[in-house]
Design a protein around this motif. Structure first.
Motif, PDB file in Angstrom:
ATOM      1  N   LEU A 150       0.814  -1.215   0.000  1.00  0.00           N
ATOM      2  CA  LEU A 150       0.000   0.000   0.000  1.00  0.00           C
ATOM      3  C   LEU A 150       0.852   1.271   0.000  1.00  0.00           C
ATOM      4  O   LEU A 150       0.419   2.298  -0.520  1.00  0.00           O
ATOM      5  CB  LEU A 150      -0.948  -0.015   1.195  1.00  0.00           C
ATOM      6  CG  LEU A 150      -2.042  -1.072   1.086  1.00  0.00           C
ATOM      7  CD1 LEU A 150      -2.676  -1.339   2.438  1.00  0.00           C
ATOM      8  CD2 LEU A 150      -3.080  -0.661   0.066  1.00  0.00           C
ATOM      9  N   PHE A 151       2.055   1.200   0.532  1.00  0.00           N
ATOM     10  CA  PHE A 151       2.899   2.389   0.574  1.00  0.00           C
ATOM     11  C   PHE A 151       3.448   2.766  -0.805  1.00  0.00           C
ATOM     12  O   PHE A 151       3.388   3.945  -1.177  1.00  0.00           O
ATOM     13  CB  PHE A 151       3.982   2.232   1.642  1.00  0.00           C
ATOM     14  CG  PHE A 151       3.377   2.131   3.019  1.00  0.00           C
ATOM     15  CD1 PHE A 151       2.888   3.257   3.661  1.00  0.00           C
ATOM     16  CD2 PHE A 151       3.255   0.903   3.646  1.00  0.00           C
ATOM     17  CE1 PHE A 151       2.287   3.162   4.912  1.00  0.00           C
ATOM     18  CE2 PHE A 151       2.668   0.802   4.901  1.00  0.00           C
ATOM     19  CZ  PHE A 151       2.186   1.936   5.538  1.00  0.00           C
ATOM     20  N   PRO A 152       3.938   1.822  -1.604  1.00  0.00           N
ATOM     21  CA  PRO A 152       4.296   2.195  -2.981  1.00  0.00           C
ATOM     22  C   PRO A 152       3.073   2.616  -3.805  1.00  0.00           C
ATOM     23  O   PRO A 152       3.172   3.492  -4.666  1.00  0.00           O
ATOM     24  CB  PRO A 152       4.943   0.937  -3.572  1.00  0.00           C
ATOM     25  CG  PRO A 152       5.215   0.027  -2.453  1.00  0.00           C
ATOM     26  CD  PRO A 152       4.375   0.462  -1.286  1.00  0.00           C
ATOM     27  N   ALA A 153       1.913   2.028  -3.519  1.00  0.00           N
ATOM     28  CA  ALA A 153       0.691   2.441  -4.220  1.00  0.00           C
ATOM     29  C   ALA A 153       0.380   3.899  -3.899  1.00  0.00           C
ATOM     30  O   ALA A 153       0.007   4.677  -4.786  1.00  0.00           O
ATOM     31  CB  ALA A 153      -0.481   1.545  -3.819  1.00  0.00           C
ATOM     32  N   ALA A 154       0.544   4.289  -2.639  1.00  0.00           N
ATOM     33  CA  ALA A 154       0.320   5.685  -2.251  1.00  0.00           C
ATOM     34  C   ALA A 154       1.312   6.596  -2.954  1.00  0.00           C
ATOM     35  O   ALA A 154       0.944   7.661  -3.470  1.00  0.00           O
ATOM     36  CB  ALA A 154       0.441   5.836  -0.736  1.00  0.00           C
ATOM     37  N   LEU A 155       2.553   6.183  -3.015  1.00  0.00           N
ATOM     38  CA  LEU A 155       3.570   6.986  -3.691  1.00  0.00           C
ATOM     39  C   LEU A 155       3.237   7.154  -5.177  1.00  0.00           C
ATOM     40  O   LEU A 155       3.335   8.262  -5.717  1.00  0.00           O
ATOM     41  CB  LEU A 155       4.952   6.346  -3.517  1.00  0.00           C
ATOM     42  CG  LEU A 155       6.115   7.090  -4.139  1.00  0.00           C
ATOM     43  CD1 LEU A 155       6.270   8.473  -3.517  1.00  0.00           C
ATOM     44  CD2 LEU A 155       7.398   6.290  -3.985  1.00  0.00           C
ATOM     45  N   CYS A 156       2.828   6.067  -5.808  1.00  0.00           N
ATOM     46  CA  CYS A 156       2.435   6.141  -7.222  1.00  0.00           C
ATOM     47  C   CYS A 156       1.266   7.100  -7.411  1.00  0.00           C
ATOM     48  O   CYS A 156       1.255   7.903  -8.346  1.00  0.00           O
ATOM     49  CB  CYS A 156       2.072   4.756  -7.751  1.00  0.00           C
ATOM     50  SG  CYS A 156       3.470   3.665  -7.973  1.00  0.00           S
TER      51      CYS A 156
END
Length: 171
Positions: A150-156
């Motif tokens: 979920l953290f890379p998804a938020a960054l994206c």
């Protein structure tokens, strides 16, 4: 999200919560979806769709951290709040961003492909979660994997150049 649909109640029971309380916590989490979906739309009009989408991913990721670091009834309730408010919010924001960037004519096709991929990922996540639970005797690894994504998804989501590509800002 699909992994939680299947594995949340067994996880909660494994944490010492009765089946009825586990089901009640899950039910409250699903009820909070309604609130999260409505509030996300209101916030998106004010703060931008990508920011709300990224925030929803961050909130849910923090929920997984709470779930894993505070394995208790309180941790389950906190996760239910974090996940409940953010669960459907990502769906509404993804669809509206898609419509804004690619237009309504392409929305059906793109959403259909996205939904197909989501369902394949959901199926895989449920199966992998069960397999890893059987392998390790714990939900720590599958929930850590899901939560960490979920953290890379938020960054994206934060990196989407919404002002440049969205028709919402070009009218």
């Amino acid at each position: 999200t699909v992994i939680m649909s299947v594995h949340f109640v067994p996880y909660a029971i494994g944490q010492g919560v009765s089946p009825s309380v586990a089901a009640m916590i899950f039910g409250v989490m699903m009820g909070l979806n309604v609130v999260g979906g409505l509030v996300s739309g209101i916030l998106a009009d004010r703060f931008g769709r990508k920011n709300v989408l990224a925030s929803a991913y961050l909130i849910r990721g923090c929920g997984y951290i709470v779930l894993l670091l505070a394995p208790s009834t309180l941790g389950l309730w906190l996760f239910a709040a974090f996940a409940g408010f953010s669960w459907i919010a990502t769906v509404t924001m993804t669809n509206t961003l898609t419509a804004d960037v690619y237009g309504l004519r392409a929305l059906g096709t793109i959403s259909g492909i996205t939904f197909l991929c989501h369902q394949i990922g959901g199926l895989s996540g449920v199966l992998l979660g069960g397999y890893l639970y059987d392998l390790t005797g714990s939900y720590t690894l599958p929930f850590s994997l899901v939560g960490s994504m979920l953290f890379p998804a938020a960054l994206c989501a934060f990196t989407i150049n919404e002002r440049k590509y969205s028709t919402r800002y070009h009218t």
